[in-house]
Scaffold this active site. Structure first.
Site, PDB file in Angstrom:
ATOM      1  N   ASN A  94      -4.989  25.442  47.089  1.00  0.00           N
ATOM      2  CA  ASN A  94      -5.257  24.480  48.173  1.00  0.00           C
ATOM      3  C   ASN A  94      -5.381  25.145  49.545  1.00  0.00           C
ATOM      4  O   ASN A  94      -5.864  24.528  50.491  1.00  0.00           O
ATOM      5  CB  ASN A  94      -4.181  23.385  48.218  1.00  0.00           C
ATOM      6  CG  ASN A  94      -4.278  22.392  47.078  1.00  0.00           C
ATOM      7  OD1 ASN A  94      -3.278  21.858  46.613  1.00  0.00           O
ATOM      8  ND2 ASN A  94      -5.492  22.102  46.592  1.00  0.00           N
TER       9      ASN A  94
ATOM     10  N   ASP B 253      -2.929  13.404  42.521  1.00  0.00           N
ATOM     11  CA  ASP B 253      -4.314  13.677  42.937  1.00  0.00           C
ATOM     12  C   ASP B 253      -5.000  12.397  43.417  1.00  0.00           C
ATOM     13  O   ASP B 253      -4.648  11.295  42.990  1.00  0.00           O
ATOM     14  CB  ASP B 253      -5.075  14.273  41.740  1.00  0.00           C
ATOM     15  CG  ASP B 253      -6.338  15.009  42.183  1.00  0.00           C
ATOM     16  OD1 ASP B 253      -6.496  15.258  43.396  1.00  0.00           O
ATOM     17  OD2 ASP B 253      -7.163  15.328  41.307  1.00  0.00           O
TER      18      ASP B 253
ATOM     19  N   ARG C 119      -1.379  12.921  35.399  1.00  0.00           N
ATOM     20  CA  ARG C 119      -2.321  13.228  36.472  1.00  0.00           C
ATOM     21  C   ARG C 119      -2.999  11.951  36.913  1.00  0.00           C
ATOM     22  O   ARG C 119      -3.471  11.171  36.093  1.00  0.00           O
ATOM     23  CB  ARG C 119      -3.358  14.260  36.039  1.00  0.00           C
ATOM     24  CG  ARG C 119      -4.279  14.634  37.218  1.00  0.00           C
ATOM     25  CD  ARG C 119      -4.955  15.956  37.066  1.00  0.00           C
ATOM     26  NE  ARG C 119      -5.675  16.295  38.287  1.00  0.00           N
ATOM     27  CZ  ARG C 119      -6.022  17.503  38.665  1.00  0.00           C
ATOM     28  NH1 ARG C 119      -5.711  18.516  37.900  1.00  0.00           N
ATOM     29  NH2 ARG C 119      -6.671  17.718  39.802  1.00  0.00           N
TER      30      ARG C 119
ATOM     31  N   ASN D 131      -5.795  11.627  46.877  1.00  0.00           N
ATOM     32  CA  ASN D 131      -5.569  11.179  48.256  1.00  0.00           C
ATOM     33  C   ASN D 131      -6.868  11.140  49.055  1.00  0.00           C
ATOM     34  O   ASN D 131      -7.102  10.218  49.843  1.00  0.00           O
ATOM     35  CB  ASN D 131      -4.596  12.123  48.981  1.00  0.00           C
ATOM     36  CG  ASN D 131      -3.197  12.073  48.415  1.00  0.00           C
ATOM     37  OD1 ASN D 131      -2.865  11.193  47.624  1.00  0.00           O
ATOM     38  ND2 ASN D 131      -2.371  13.029  48.811  1.00  0.00           N
ATOM     39  N   GLY D 132      -7.688  12.167  48.863  1.00  0.00           N
ATOM     40  CA  GLY D 132      -8.959  12.253  49.609  1.00  0.00           C
ATOM     41  C   GLY D 132      -9.880  11.095  49.255  1.00  0.00           C
ATOM     42  O   GLY D 132     -10.466  10.447  50.138  1.00  0.00           O
ATOM     43  N   ARG D 133     -10.009  10.810  47.950  1.00  0.00           N
ATOM     44  CA  ARG D 133     -10.876   9.702  47.523  1.00  0.00           C
ATOM     45  C   ARG D 133     -10.339   8.360  48.005  1.00  0.00           C
ATOM     46  O   ARG D 133     -11.095   7.470  48.373  1.00  0.00           O
ATOM     47  CB  ARG D 133     -10.993   9.708  45.983  1.00  0.00           C
ATOM     48  CG  ARG D 133     -12.041  10.698  45.482  1.00  0.00           C
ATOM     49  CD  ARG D 133     -11.867  10.998  44.020  1.00  0.00           C
ATOM     50  NE  ARG D 133     -10.881  12.057  43.816  1.00  0.00           N
ATOM     51  CZ  ARG D 133     -10.551  12.561  42.632  1.00  0.00           C
ATOM     52  NH1 ARG D 133     -11.121  12.074  41.527  1.00  0.00           N
ATOM     53  NH2 ARG D 133      -9.691  13.532  42.543  1.00  0.00           N
TER      54      ARG D 133
HETATM   55  C1  IPE Z   1      -4.206  19.777  42.147  1.00  0.00           C
HETATM   56  O1  IPE Z   1      -5.140  18.963  42.756  1.00  0.00           O
HETATM   57  C2  IPE Z   1      -3.191  20.236  43.125  1.00  0.00           C
HETATM   58  C3  IPE Z   1      -2.280  19.214  43.630  1.00  0.00           C
HETATM   59  C4  IPE Z   1      -2.238  17.951  43.264  1.00  0.00           C
HETATM   60  C5  IPE Z   1      -1.331  19.674  44.599  1.00  0.00           C
HETATM   61  P1  IPE Z   1      -6.536  19.527  43.279  1.00  0.00           P
HETATM   62  O2  IPE Z   1      -7.284  18.362  43.818  1.00  0.00           O
HETATM   63  O3  IPE Z   1      -6.299  20.656  44.208  1.00  0.00           O
HETATM   64  O4  IPE Z   1      -7.194  20.088  41.942  1.00  0.00           O
HETATM   65  P2  IPE Z   1      -8.713  20.369  41.576  1.00  0.00           P
HETATM   66  O5  IPE Z   1      -9.277  21.221  42.665  1.00  0.00           O
HETATM   67  O6  IPE Z   1      -9.403  19.039  41.517  1.00  0.00           O
HETATM   68  O7  IPE Z   1      -8.673  21.021  40.244  1.00  0.00           O
HETATM   69  C1  IPE Z   2      -4.169  15.467  46.149  1.00  0.00           C
HETATM   70  O1  IPE Z   2      -5.236  14.752  46.650  1.00  0.00           O
HETATM   71  C2  IPE Z   2      -3.373  16.151  47.226  1.00  0.00           C
HETATM   72  C3  IPE Z   2      -3.480  17.611  47.230  1.00  0.00           C
HETATM   73  C4  IPE Z   2      -4.144  18.328  46.371  1.00  0.00           C
HETATM   74  C5  IPE Z   2      -2.798  18.321  48.281  1.00  0.00           C
HETATM   75  P1  IPE Z   2      -6.640  15.441  46.948  1.00  0.00           P
HETATM   76  O2  IPE Z   2      -6.663  15.851  48.383  1.00  0.00           O
HETATM   77  O3  IPE Z   2      -6.945  16.515  45.982  1.00  0.00           O
HETATM   78  O4  IPE Z   2      -7.622  14.196  46.731  1.00  0.00           O
HETATM   79  P2  IPE Z   2      -9.101  14.236  46.148  1.00  0.00           P
HETATM   80  O5  IPE Z   2      -9.039  14.907  44.816  1.00  0.00           O
HETATM   81  O6  IPE Z   2      -9.932  15.004  47.134  1.00  0.00           O
HETATM   82  O7  IPE Z   2      -9.480  12.788  46.063  1.00  0.00           O
HETATM   83 MG    MG Z   3      -7.955  16.533  44.210  1.00  0.00          MG
END
Ligand code: IPE
Ligand code: IPE
Ligand code: MG
Length: 251
Positions: free
Chosen positions: A81, A33, A197, A35-37
């Site tokens: 997702n 988890d 996590r 990647n977006g941040r």
């Molecule tokens: C969990 O991460 C799913 C994966 C890492 C593939 P999310 O970012 O989707 O989970 P939530 O929405 O924060 O619970």
């Molecule tokens: C995990 O990173 C990758 C997937 C869930 C596919 P995120 O995309 O959830 O990253 P955040 O939580 O927005 O930072």
């Molecule tokens: Mg996430």
């Protein structure tokens, strides 16, 4: 305490000499988890973070392999997702195809056996075949099992298992934990010993809800693209300190 340095070889003689806390968990499952941040912190779009996160996977497989972890499950895409913006879903789907194309032969050479858990039928045919071909190609490898959780949801998995039991005509009295377990996507794989996590969250997000019933949980604030040897050492050291009781009294 500084983290001991690792040998550069992919086949160390003694995992303990490699900075791995003994005894290693047999099966580590990771919720990758943040990647977006990670991307946002760099002023980039979310897909930039997904690319960086994907790049990290090869290194992480190697590091866990050096620590003699035999099963590594990676949560790459949840059934929830799909609710993300279409452009992000498309990018994530494209990434898995690119990674398979680029990495499978290398993984095969390094003794990785690939598995998949989740519903493959949501993928287009080309991608589905790519996943199936990679599984077939690597099926005799024994160094480390990498379980790709793609389009995976723990609740959906249990629903699929129940549907199968009903299709088979199994009577209510014959249904026990073993009957359900052997119909999960993970049939034949051991339960995870340690769930990791990244990005500081403390939830399972529909990951291995059945199988993680007695897993140890470890979370790090580190975002997935930055997750590396230091975090692995910390996670395995924390795991080595845990007392697993499985409901019993352990003095
Ligand atoms: C969990 O991460 C799913 C994966 C890492 C593939 P999310 O970012 O989707 O989970 P939530 O929405 O924060 O619970
Ligand atoms: C995990 O990173 C990758 C997937 C869930 C596919 P995120 O995309 O959830 O990253 P955040 O939580 O927005 O930072
Ligand atoms: Mg996430």
């Amino acid at each position: 305490m500084p983290s001991p340095s690792r040998a550069s070889t992919t086949h160390p003689v003694d995992p303990a000499e490699n900075g791995c806390a003994p005894p290693p968990p047999q099966h580590v499952a990771i919720i990758m988890d943040g990647n977006g941040r990670w991307a946002r912190a760099r002023g980039k779009d979310r897909n930039f973070g997904h690319r960086a996160g994907t790049e990290n996977i090869r290194n992480i497989i190697r590091l866990f392999g050096e620590c003699d972890v035999r099963y590594l499950t990676l949560y790459a895409f949840s059934t929830e997702n799909w609710s993300r913006p279409k452009s992000e879903v498309r990018a994530l789907t494209r990434l898995i195809g690119q990674v398979l194309k680029r990495e499978v032969k290398k993984m095969h050479r390094e003794g990785v056996r690939l598995h998949h858990i989740g519903r493959l039928d949501a993928l287009d045919e080309g991608l589905r075949r790519q996943v199936q071909d990679a599984i077939e190609l690597t099926k005799d490898n024994e160094r480390i099992n990498v379980v790709l959780a793609w389009n995976y949801g723990g609740r959906g998995e249990i629903v699929d298992a129940v549907r199968q039991l009903i299709t088979e005509g199994m009577g209510a009295e014959a249904i026990d934990e073993q009957a359900i377990e052997s119909r999960l996507y993970t049939s034949g794989l051991p339960d995870p010993d340690l769930v990791i996590r990244t990005a500081g969250e403390m939830r399972l997000s529909n990951f291995l809800v059945w199988q993680a019933a007695y897993a140890e949980f470890w979370s790090t604030p580190t975002l997935w693209p930055d997750f590396g040897a230091a975090e692995i050492d910390a996670a395995l050291s924390a795991y080595a300190e845990r007392t697993r009781k499985f409901g019993a009294v352990v003095e």
